[in-house]
Design a protein around this motif. Sequence first.
Motif, PDB file in Angstrom:
ATOM      1  N   ARG A 181      -8.293   3.108   5.587  1.00 23.11           N
ATOM      2  CA  ARG A 181      -9.142   4.177   5.052  1.00 23.11           C
ATOM      3  C   ARG A 181      -8.327   5.318   4.453  1.00 23.11           C
ATOM      4  NH1 ARG A 181     -13.917   4.967   9.652  1.00 23.11           N
ATOM      5  NH2 ARG A 181     -14.916   2.911   9.346  1.00 23.11           N
TER       6      ARG A 181
ATOM      7  N   ASN B  13      -7.395  -6.059   1.215  1.00 25.82           N
ATOM      8  CA  ASN B  13      -7.177  -5.849   2.651  1.00 25.82           C
ATOM      9  C   ASN B  13      -8.489  -5.853   3.414  1.00 25.82           C
ATOM     10  OD1 ASN B  13      -5.078  -4.258   0.957  1.00 25.82           O
ATOM     11  ND2 ASN B  13      -4.032  -4.596   2.918  1.00 25.82           N
ATOM     12  N   ASN B  14      -9.504  -5.178   2.847  1.00 22.42           N
ATOM     13  CA  ASN B  14     -10.795  -5.107   3.539  1.00 22.42           C
ATOM     14  C   ASN B  14     -11.497  -6.467   3.571  1.00 22.42           C
ATOM     15  OD1 ASN B  14     -10.935  -2.311   4.297  1.00 22.42           O
ATOM     16  ND2 ASN B  14     -11.213  -1.810   2.137  1.00 22.42           N
TER      17      ASN B  14
ATOM     18  N   SER C 113      -3.741   5.537  -0.112  1.00 22.42           N
ATOM     19  CA  SER C 113      -3.991   6.139  -1.427  1.00 22.42           C
ATOM     20  C   SER C 113      -4.060   5.098  -2.538  1.00 22.42           C
ATOM     21  CB  SER C 113      -2.886   7.158  -1.743  1.00 22.42           C
ATOM     22  OG  SER C 113      -1.609   6.539  -1.693  1.00 22.42           O
ATOM     23  N   SER C 114      -3.860   3.828  -2.225  1.00 20.88           N
ATOM     24  CA  SER C 114      -3.961   2.751  -3.209  1.00 20.88           C
ATOM     25  C   SER C 114      -5.155   1.862  -2.884  1.00 20.88           C
ATOM     26  CB  SER C 114      -2.660   1.920  -3.232  1.00 20.88           C
ATOM     27  OG  SER C 114      -2.336   1.468  -1.932  1.00 20.88           O
ATOM     28  N   ASP C 115      -5.437   0.936  -3.771  1.00 21.65           N
ATOM     29  CA  ASP C 115      -6.609   0.076  -3.621  1.00 21.65           C
ATOM     30  C   ASP C 115      -6.456  -0.857  -2.411  1.00 21.65           C
ATOM     31  OD1 ASP C 115      -9.108  -1.120  -4.391  1.00 21.65           O
ATOM     32  OD2 ASP C 115      -7.945  -2.814  -5.156  1.00 21.65           O
ATOM     33  N   THR C 116      -7.506  -0.919  -1.581  1.00 20.13           N
ATOM     34  CA  THR C 116      -7.453  -1.736  -0.357  1.00 20.13           C
ATOM     35  C   THR C 116      -8.555  -2.798  -0.336  1.00 20.13           C
ATOM     36  OG1 THR C 116      -8.853  -0.139   0.834  1.00 20.13           O
ATOM     37  CG2 THR C 116      -6.455   0.153   1.005  1.00 20.13           C
ATOM     38  N   LEU C 117      -9.061  -3.181  -1.508  1.00 17.50           N
ATOM     39  CA  LEU C 117     -10.165  -4.139  -1.566  1.00 17.50           C
ATOM     40  C   LEU C 117      -9.774  -5.471  -0.915  1.00 17.50           C
ATOM     41  CD1 LEU C 117     -12.980  -4.991  -2.512  1.00 17.50           C
ATOM     42  CD2 LEU C 117     -11.946  -5.642  -4.716  1.00 17.50           C
TER      43      LEU C 117
ATOM     44  N   LEU D  53       0.828  -1.208   0.000  1.00 13.97           N
ATOM     45  CA  LEU D  53       0.000   0.000   0.000  1.00 13.97           C
ATOM     46  C   LEU D  53       0.861   1.255   0.000  1.00 13.97           C
ATOM     47  CD1 LEU D  53      -2.777  -0.945   2.599  1.00 13.97           C
ATOM     48  CD2 LEU D  53      -2.831  -1.189   0.109  1.00 13.97           C
TER      49      LEU D  53
END
Length: 331
Positions: free
Chosen positions: A186, A195-196, A189-193, A166
């Motif tokens: 949250r 991670n979530n 600045s990068s995609d956290t799909l 990230l």
Amino acid sequence: MEAANHTGASQFILQGLSDDPEWQPVLSGLFLSVYLVTVLGNLLIILAVSSDSHLHTPMYFFLSNLSFVDICFVSTTVPKMLVNIQSQSKGISYMECLTQVYFFMLFAGMDDFLLTLMAYDRFVAICHPLNYMVIMNPQHCSLLVLMSWLIVVWVSLLHILLMKPLTFHVGTEIPHFFCELAQVLRVASSDTLINNIILLVATALLCVFPVTGILFSYSQIISSLMRKCSSSGRYKAFSTCGSHLCVVSLFYGTALGVYLSSAVTHSSRTSMIASVMYTVVTPMLNPFIYSLRNKDVKGALGSLLRRAITCLSWTVDLRTKGIPWPLRQAL
């Protein structure tokens, strides 16, 4: 704002509980007092259990492990907050933040599992009393705790490995007083799909399953007591579960309060205040709950205190030997 990867120079800004300079000494004194009480209270529980042979049972084995985890749990967040208040700085480096995320998840997960193991212990003791010593033998209890450690260690490590790719903006502000995983994701600045998704799975593993285990254990306990015991027997059995139920209600009640407050109000300040309850206040109250509601623990603490006083009096006596009588009287 420019995006930066996770280098040693990168730093986050922790929002903290208050920006008012007048509140900083108050918060520092308050949290330092709570931290010292938490460490001392849980350390006394560990010493009492280890020093009293009557408490060398599965229930108190799990309790001493819970006290150790609570000391580590509160040490993950409070010392850094106190350092920031004293230095009037809100910064935390990327590596410090990652370390805080890892150990916070580690000890929070262990709290969940240990509370579940304590419920399982009460279930076996009340529903299968004749087989209790066979089922809850020392090797089995140690294996259960070891398995819990292994699970939370690897789940926490998985989160950290997934956070490594990230990126974050320079000077990213985290709306919390410590690096909580959900808040850090949250502000990425990068995609956290991914991670979530893993966070949801880990929440099910470390929260939903343990809660289900606790509810199942107590449903079986209540069912067994209603079928077999007299009213006096039920009261005696429930009294042995009272301290554990109080701790479970406090821990999960405050954690649920954090979730609901963040979901309903969307206020980071409200969420932070609610987080203080289960990250700081709950570990402090656990020793008081177990010592005030448990005669065995109170007896062990009293015995430990008497031995400490006796040892102190011996030390003073040895130091005063050879001192002139008038000076010895003054001492």
